[in-house]
Design a protein around this motif. Sequence first.
Motif, PDB file in Angstrom:
ATOM      1  N   TYR A   1       0.838  -1.200   0.000  1.00  9.42           N
ATOM      2  CA  TYR A   1       0.000   0.000   0.000  1.00  9.42           C
ATOM      3  C   TYR A   1       0.879   1.259   0.000  1.00  9.42           C
ATOM      4  O   TYR A   1       0.694   2.167  -0.808  1.00  9.42           O
ATOM      5  N   TYR A   2       1.858   1.284   0.874  1.00  9.19           N
ATOM      6  CA  TYR A   2       2.705   2.481   0.973  1.00  9.19           C
ATOM      7  C   TYR A   2       3.677   2.576  -0.208  1.00  9.19           C
ATOM      8  O   TYR A   2       4.040   3.683  -0.611  1.00  9.19           O
ATOM      9  N   ALA A   3       4.070   1.440  -0.779  1.00 10.43           N
ATOM     10  CA  ALA A   3       4.909   1.477  -1.981  1.00 10.43           C
ATOM     11  C   ALA A   3       4.183   2.258  -3.078  1.00 10.43           C
ATOM     12  O   ALA A   3       4.776   3.067  -3.800  1.00 10.43           O
ATOM     13  N   GLY A   4       2.890   2.055  -3.181  1.00  9.84           N
ATOM     14  CA  GLY A   4       2.085   2.776  -4.172  1.00  9.84           C
ATOM     15  C   GLY A   4       2.062   4.276  -3.915  1.00  9.84           C
ATOM     16  O   GLY A   4       1.987   5.081  -4.844  1.00  9.84           O
ATOM     17  N   TRP A   5       2.138   4.646  -2.648  1.00  6.33           N
ATOM     18  CA  TRP A   5       2.097   6.073  -2.296  1.00  6.33           C
ATOM     19  C   TRP A   5       3.354   6.832  -2.757  1.00  6.33           C
ATOM     20  O   TRP A   5       3.305   8.044  -2.968  1.00  6.33           O
ATOM     21  N   ALA A   6       4.471   6.114  -2.896  1.00  6.36           N
ATOM     22  CA  ALA A   6       5.738   6.812  -3.169  1.00  6.36           C
ATOM     23  C   ALA A   6       5.616   7.737  -4.381  1.00  6.36           C
ATOM     24  O   ALA A   6       6.188   8.825  -4.407  1.00  6.36           O
ATOM     25  N   THR A   7       4.840   7.321  -5.384  1.00  5.67           N
ATOM     26  CA  THR A   7       4.704   8.117  -6.620  1.00  5.67           C
ATOM     27  C   THR A   7       3.487   9.043  -6.580  1.00  5.67           C
ATOM     28  O   THR A   7       3.136   9.638  -7.600  1.00  5.67           O
ATOM     29  N   LYS A   8       2.842   9.178  -5.436  1.00  4.30           N
ATOM     30  CA  LYS A   8       1.583   9.950  -5.410  1.00  4.30           C
ATOM     31  C   LYS A   8       1.559  11.046  -4.361  1.00  4.30           C
ATOM     32  O   LYS A   8       0.496  11.502  -3.953  1.00  4.30           O
ATOM     33  N   VAL A   9       2.749  11.454  -3.932  1.00  9.07           N
ATOM     34  CA  VAL A   9       2.818  12.502  -2.914  1.00  9.07           C
ATOM     35  C   VAL A   9       2.824  13.855  -3.633  1.00  9.07           C
ATOM     36  O   VAL A   9       3.857  14.330  -4.083  1.00  9.07           O
ATOM     37  N   GLU A  10       1.637  14.444  -3.766  1.00 10.37           N
ATOM     38  CA  GLU A  10       1.481  15.637  -4.605  1.00 10.37           C
ATOM     39  C   GLU A  10       1.178  16.877  -3.782  1.00 10.37           C
ATOM     40  O   GLU A  10       0.607  16.789  -2.699  1.00 10.37           O
ATOM     41  N   GLY A  11       1.531  18.047  -4.355  1.00  6.59           N
ATOM     42  CA  GLY A  11       1.083  19.319  -3.792  1.00  6.59           C
ATOM     43  C   GLY A  11      -0.107  19.837  -4.583  1.00  6.59           C
ATOM     44  O   GLY A  11      -0.704  19.119  -5.386  1.00  6.59           O
TER      45      GLY A  11
ATOM     46  N   GLY B   1      11.864  14.349   7.329  1.00  6.98           N
ATOM     47  CA  GLY B   1      13.296  14.237   7.639  1.00  6.98           C
ATOM     48  C   GLY B   1      13.648  12.925   8.314  1.00  6.98           C
ATOM     49  O   GLY B   1      13.213  11.854   7.886  1.00  6.98           O
ATOM     50  N   VAL B   2      14.438  13.019   9.360  1.00  2.00           N
ATOM     51  CA  VAL B   2      14.834  11.827  10.118  1.00  2.00           C
ATOM     52  C   VAL B   2      13.735  11.531  11.138  1.00  2.00           C
ATOM     53  O   VAL B   2      13.383  12.380  11.954  1.00  2.00           O
ATOM     54  N   VAL B   3      13.206  10.305  11.054  1.00  2.00           N
ATOM     55  CA  VAL B   3      12.079   9.941  11.914  1.00  2.00           C
ATOM     56  C   VAL B   3      12.503   8.869  12.911  1.00  2.00           C
ATOM     57  O   VAL B   3      13.074   7.843  12.520  1.00  2.00           O
TER      58      VAL B   3
ATOM     59  N   LEU C   1       9.199   5.667   4.426  1.00  2.00           N
ATOM     60  CA  LEU C   1       9.989   5.379   3.229  1.00  2.00           C
ATOM     61  C   LEU C   1       9.288   5.908   1.974  1.00  2.00           C
ATOM     62  O   LEU C   1       9.933   6.440   1.069  1.00  2.00           O
ATOM     63  N   ALA C   2       7.968   5.795   1.942  1.00  2.00           N
ATOM     64  CA  ALA C   2       7.219   6.274   0.764  1.00  2.00           C
ATOM     65  C   ALA C   2       7.414   7.774   0.572  1.00  2.00           C
ATOM     66  O   ALA C   2       7.484   8.258  -0.557  1.00  2.00           O
ATOM     67  N   THR C   3       7.500   8.515   1.659  1.00  2.00           N
ATOM     68  CA  THR C   3       7.622   9.972   1.555  1.00  2.00           C
ATOM     69  C   THR C   3       9.072  10.421   1.459  1.00  2.00           C
ATOM     70  O   THR C   3       9.329  11.615   1.289  1.00  2.00           O
ATOM     71  N   GLY C   4      10.034   9.493   1.598  1.00  2.00           N
ATOM     72  CA  GLY C   4      11.441   9.845   1.447  1.00  2.00           C
ATOM     73  C   GLY C   4      12.160  10.201   2.734  1.00  2.00           C
ATOM     74  O   GLY C   4      13.246  10.789   2.707  1.00  2.00           O
ATOM     75  N   CYS C   5      11.567   9.841   3.862  1.00  2.39           N
ATOM     76  CA  CYS C   5      12.240  10.068   5.151  1.00  2.39           C
ATOM     77  C   CYS C   5      13.277   8.965   5.377  1.00  2.39           C
ATOM     78  O   CYS C   5      13.312   7.965   4.657  1.00  2.39           O
ATOM     79  N   THR C   6      14.110   9.133   6.399  1.00  2.40           N
ATOM     80  CA  THR C   6      14.961   8.049   6.877  1.00  2.40           C
ATOM     81  C   THR C   6      14.576   7.760   8.325  1.00  2.40           C
ATOM     82  O   THR C   6      13.935   8.591   8.979  1.00  2.40           O
ATOM     83  N   VAL C   7      14.955   6.563   8.802  1.00  2.31           N
ATOM     84  CA  VAL C   7      14.327   6.050  10.018  1.00  2.31           C
ATOM     85  C   VAL C   7      15.334   5.471  11.015  1.00  2.31           C
ATOM     86  O   VAL C   7      16.294   4.808  10.625  1.00  2.31           O
ATOM     87  N   VAL C   8      15.070   5.736  12.298  1.00  2.00           N
ATOM     88  CA  VAL C   8      15.658   4.926  13.369  1.00  2.00           C
ATOM     89  C   VAL C   8      14.474   4.266  14.072  1.00  2.00           C
ATOM     90  O   VAL C   8      13.632   4.943  14.665  1.00  2.00           O
ATOM     91  N   LEU C   9      14.406   2.944  13.953  1.00  2.00           N
ATOM     92  CA  LEU C   9      13.286   2.186  14.524  1.00  2.00           C
ATOM     93  C   LEU C   9      13.738   1.520  15.818  1.00  2.00           C
ATOM     94  O   LEU C   9      14.739   0.816  15.835  1.00  2.00           O
ATOM     95  N   LYS C  10      12.968   1.741  16.897  1.00  2.00           N
ATOM     96  CA  LYS C  10      13.256   1.013  18.133  1.00  2.00           C
ATOM     97  C   LYS C  10      12.103   0.066  18.445  1.00  2.00           C
ATOM     98  O   LYS C  10      11.038   0.474  18.868  1.00  2.00           O
ATOM     99  N   PRO C  11      12.342  -1.239  18.216  1.00  2.00           N
ATOM    100  CA  PRO C  11      11.298  -2.216  18.546  1.00  2.00           C
ATOM    101  C   PRO C  11      11.129  -2.328  20.066  1.00  2.00           C
ATOM    102  O   PRO C  11      11.992  -1.886  20.825  1.00  2.00           O
ATOM    103  N   ALA C  12      10.025  -2.919  20.483  1.00  2.00           N
ATOM    104  CA  ALA C  12       9.795  -3.131  21.919  1.00  2.00           C
ATOM    105  C   ALA C  12      10.791  -4.161  22.454  1.00  2.00           C
ATOM    106  O   ALA C  12      11.125  -5.126  21.760  1.00  2.00           O
ATOM    107  N   GLU C  13      11.233  -3.967  23.686  1.00  2.00           N
ATOM    108  CA  GLU C  13      12.223  -4.873  24.286  1.00  2.00           C
ATOM    109  C   GLU C  13      11.664  -6.293  24.452  1.00  2.00           C
ATOM    110  O   GLU C  13      12.414  -7.258  24.480  1.00  2.00           O
TER     111      GLU C  13
END
Length: 499
Positions: A132-142, A164-166, A187-199
């Motif tokens: 679903y979000y892969a499809g969004w990558a090409t549809k982020v319009e103003g 930005g950095v999320v 990722l679809a919007t072009g941000c980069t990520v630091v993901l912290k999963p639950a312990e």
Amino acid sequence: MATATQAIAIDENISQFVAKPRPMLINGKWVSAASGKTFPTYNPATGEVLAQVAEGDKEDIDRAVAAARAAFDKGPWRDMTPSQRGRLMWKLADLLEKHAEKFAQLESLDQGKPITLARIADIPTSIDQLRYYAGWATKVEGNTIPISAHGGKFLAYTLREPVGVVGQIIPWNFPMIMATLKLGPALATGCTVVLKPAEQTPLTALMLGELIQEVGFPDGVVNIVPGYGETAGAALAAHPKVDKIAFTGSTEVGKLIVRAATGNLKKVSLELGGKSPNIVLQDAEIDSAIPGAANAIFFNQGQVCCAGSRLYIQDKEFDKVVDGVSQLASKIRIGPGLEPTSQMGPLVSEEQLQRVCGYLESGYSEGAKATVGGSREGDKGYFVKPTVLVNTNEKMKVVREEIFGPVVTAMPFKDLDELIAKANDTEYGLAAAVWTRDIKKAHRIAGELRAGTVWINCYGVLDSAMPFGGYKQSGWGREMGHEMLNLYTEVKSVCTPIS
Ligand code: NAI
Ligand code: MG
């Protein structure tokens, strides 16, 4: 507990995966914690250690944020076209599909949930989210904007740029769904990520990291740092170089995140707790409402933010619905997640077992009665019997607070005005449902409930395309659907004279 059946044979790759300490993913490399420390994750069906995991802390978060910052500020992620980004995400979905059974097994082992549930719900949902979000990558319009100021001879338009950095901090109830639900829009919007999963449940996110590497996302685009909330999570929430935090978890920690974010006024989105009313009117199709109400609370051992934990039943049908839900509860097969016959697994941790049993005790001390279940199951693992509590009212802790276990409080009501006041008498506002054949009443009630999602004659239907989030103390912002754009993009207005 139902008689033990044969557990499924565990994939050999998983046995190997859990055999050595799992490193973290920073800047495209698998690395140990800067401190060298590891922490255990447990199998909730037995209480035994399942694997050791690198224990991220402030220094690791610093390294991961620096990598995400560099990947965002410079190429090659920045230079990729939306279509190239979308294709990487689609490939990740395909790869996950190829390895679906492995992920389902690991999810069941680490989280406790029945393997059948992981197979039909968790992993397919994650794959669908990525697509679903892969499809969004090409549809982020103003938009183009008509200007009236200064005589109006201007061309003005908006751009939607990545925030930005999320930093993304996720819980343990649906570890893979939470990871893909967070990574997808970023990722679809072009941000980069630091993901912290639950312990409690870091393993599937780390295995997803291996697929992310295999697909070929540029270094630093996705960094995965497991660790505890008070250390790694807090460092991420407070980090001055992080532009946004997306958090799912308790309302209590949501408030800590907001405070931690004030340093650099990073954007914050929150998906927090709930105490959702599930309302059965006397004109409902009772034969659907009964299994609907049971599923609304017992699905995933009740560890669901939008669980239907307050069951309001109109007087005339109260006994019938309570009996029906209790009977279904008594038939649920409780057992280890890896036994294919198990319909309900253990809670995720010893801490959650104590918490849920504590709520049951509190309910009894205030006069509540269990029509079914009502206690821990067995003495090994973290199992709790599916429970229906009656003799409950809005003053009791079990009715006001999120239990996050297989425990529903059933309460009768007479008329609709009284019902709506009671249903809205909560600090939460995540979801609600109403069961009725009367479409006027259904939509009137849907309009009056203060909740982010209202289901009519169904419960728990979620979709990547349908916005989800909470009113009141259930959160800030809406994930999924178009609404994700408001969480992951900044809007820039560009304006120039054309005469
Ligand atoms: P929690 O809110 O403490 O944990 C969720 C995430 O936040 C985890 O990754 C954790 O490491 C992180 N975290 C914890 N403290 C942090 C801090 N100070 N700064 C940054 N990150 C932090 O939830 P917990 O303690 O596991 O469960 C407690 C209750 O929270 C549950 O009984 C349930 O009521 C609720 N909950 C709600 C969830 C939801 O989906 N809305 C999911 C999990 C828990
Ligand atoms: Mg906590």
